[in-house]
Scaffold this active site. Structure first.
Site, mmCIF file in Angstrom:
data_model
loop_
_atom_site.group_PDB
_atom_site.id
_atom_site.type_symbol
_atom_site.label_atom_id
_atom_site.label_comp_id
_atom_site.label_asym_id
_atom_site.label_seq_id
_atom_site.Cartn_x
_atom_site.Cartn_y
_atom_site.Cartn_z
ATOM 1 N N HIS A 100 -19.967 -28.707 -23.381
ATOM 2 C CA HIS A 100 -21.328 -28.262 -23.108
ATOM 3 C C HIS A 100 -21.497 -26.844 -23.649
ATOM 4 O O HIS A 100 -20.572 -26.029 -23.562
ATOM 5 C CB HIS A 100 -21.614 -28.300 -21.611
ATOM 6 N N GLU A 116 -19.861 -26.991 -14.640
ATOM 7 C CA GLU A 116 -19.748 -28.039 -13.637
ATOM 8 C C GLU A 116 -18.396 -27.978 -12.952
ATOM 9 O O GLU A 116 -17.502 -27.221 -13.358
ATOM 10 C CB GLU A 116 -19.933 -29.412 -14.293
ATOM 11 N N HIS A 174 -13.490 -31.226 -22.729
ATOM 12 C CA HIS A 174 -13.075 -32.058 -21.609
ATOM 13 C C HIS A 174 -13.437 -33.521 -21.811
ATOM 14 O O HIS A 174 -14.310 -33.858 -22.607
ATOM 15 C CB HIS A 174 -13.716 -31.567 -20.302
ATOM 16 N N ARG A 194 -20.692 -34.581 -28.005
ATOM 17 C CA ARG A 194 -19.494 -35.411 -28.156
ATOM 18 C C ARG A 194 -18.806 -35.060 -29.478
ATOM 19 O O ARG A 194 -19.443 -35.059 -30.538
ATOM 20 C CB ARG A 194 -19.851 -36.893 -28.188
#
Length: 311
Positions: A100, A116, A174, A194
C-alpha cells in the site's frame, strides 16, 4: 449503554472460501468463495448500516457526520468519513504479494495510504504470513525477481498460529498465506498495488491486474524480516491511525473503554460476551458509544478493543 451492530458486507475473492459460515455461522449470499467481510466501513461506495436499536437503518457515515459527539465522543478528528475500516479475511489460498502506498507518495500515485494490522483468529497447521523482505534483498534484486518470477523467494515468511498479530505500515511488502482467518483493522483506504499474484487467474478467468511500477515506488526496501507483536502485550498495534488492544477476560470479568470519552469497537476473537443486554459470540463485532458502557465475559473470552489513539 446500547451497543451498535452493523450489517456486514460480503466480498467475493478468488482466494476466499466459506469459513465465515463454518466458523462464525454467517449466512453468506450464495455458494461463491467469500474472502472478505467488511464489518465497519464508511466509504462512498460501501457503507455499514446499523442493524436494530435506536439507530436502526442509519449508515456509519450518518452516525459520523450527524451524531458524532453522541456516539463517538468529543474532540475527534474532523474527517469527512469515519477513519477506521475493519474486515474479516478468509484466505483459503495465498493473497497476492502487494503493498500500500506511503503517505508521501499516495497522491502522486493516485492512491490512498493504508496502514493496517492483522490479528490471526484461526490458522491451519503450517500457515504463514509473507511480510517484508528477506535480509539483504535490494531494489535491484527485487526487480530481477519480478522478471524471472521468483518474487516469493525474496519475501520474508513467518509461521503463525491463532492469537498472533502483526503491524503492517504503508510501504511494507506483504501477503496473507493460505489457511488463515484474520481480523484486519486499517486506515479507511482501499488502495492495493499487486506486484505478484502467483500466476493465477481471477474469478473472471483472466489474470488479475498487476501494479509493478506503483509497487516499486511504494515498497520500503529497508524493511527486512519484521517480527510479530509480542504475544503477551495488551496493546498489539498503536499508530496515529488506530489503537488495538487484546483483552483476555475470565468468566464474569468485565471491561469498558480505555477512555470513556471516546467510542470503542469490540470484536470477539474467542468466547462469548454481553454488553447492554445483548450477547455476542465468536466472530461478532459491535461499537460501544462513548460513555460508561461495559462488556462482561460469559465464558473465558478474548476480545479486541479498537479505537482512535489518544489525542
Amino acid at each position: 449503554m446500547e451497543p451498535i451492530v452493523f450489517e456486514p458486507l460480503y466480498m467475493q475473492r478468488v482466494w476466499g472460501g466459506r469459513e465465515l459460515a463454518h466458523q462464525y455461522g454467517r449466512k453468506l449470499p450464495d455458494e461463491a468463495p467469500y474472502g472478505e467481510s467488511w464489518e465497519v466501513v464508511d466509504r462512498e461506495t460501501e457503507q455499514s448500516v446499523v442493524r436494530g436499536g435506536s439507530h436502526a437503518g442509519k449508515t456509519l457515515h450518518e452516525l459520523w457526520t450527524k451524531h458524532r459527539d453522541e456516539v463517538f465522543g468529543l474532540g475527534l478528528p474532523e474527517t469527512e468519513r469515519f477513519p477506521i475500516l475493519i474486515k474479516v479475511l478468509d484466505a483459503r489460498d495465498d493473497l497476492s504479494i502487494q503493498v500500500h502506498p506511503p503517505v508521501a507518495l499516495a497522491d502522486s500515485l493516485k492512491g490512498e495510504p493504508k496502514t493496517e494490522m492483522w490479528y490471526i483468529a484461526d490458522a491451519n497447521s503450517g500457515a504463514s504470513l509473507h511480510v517484508g523482505l528477506k535480509q539483504g534483498v535490494s531494489r535491484q534484486d527485487f526487480k530481477a525477481a519480478i522478471q524471472d518470477g521468483t518474487v516469493a523467494e525474496a519475501v520474508h515468511s513467518i509461521p503463525v498460529q491463532a492469537g498472533d498479530s502483526i503491524f503492517i505500515p504503508s510501504g511494507r511488502l506483504h501477503a496473507i498465506g493460505a489457511g488463515l482467518l484474520i481480523h484486519e483493522i486499517q486506515q479507511n483506504s482501499d488502495t492495493t498495488y499487486r506486484v505478484f499474484d502467483w500466476n493465477r487467474l481471477g474469478l473472471d478467468g483472466k489474470p488479475r491486474e498487476l501494479h509493478v511500477e506503483e509497487s516499486l515506488a511504494s515498497i520500503d526496501f529497508e524493511d527486512f524480516e519484521p517480527d510479530l507483536a509480542e504475544p503477551d502485550q495488551q496493546i498489539i498495534a498503536e499508530c496515529e491511525y488506530f489503537r488495538v488492544e487484546k483483552l483476555k477476560l475470565q468468566p464474569s470479568e468485565s471491561c469498558g473503554h480505555r477512555d470513556p470519552r471516546w467510542f470503542s469497537i469490540f470484536s470477539v476473537a474467542e468466547g462469548e460476551v454481553e454488553s447492554g443486554g445483548f450477547r455476542f459470540n465468536k466472530g461478532d463485532f459491535f461499537l460501544l458509544p462513548a460513555g460508561n458502557g461495559s462488556v462482561v465475559a460469559k465464558s473465558g473470552s478474548v476480545i479486541l478493543r479498537t479505537t482512535l489513539p489518544a489525542r
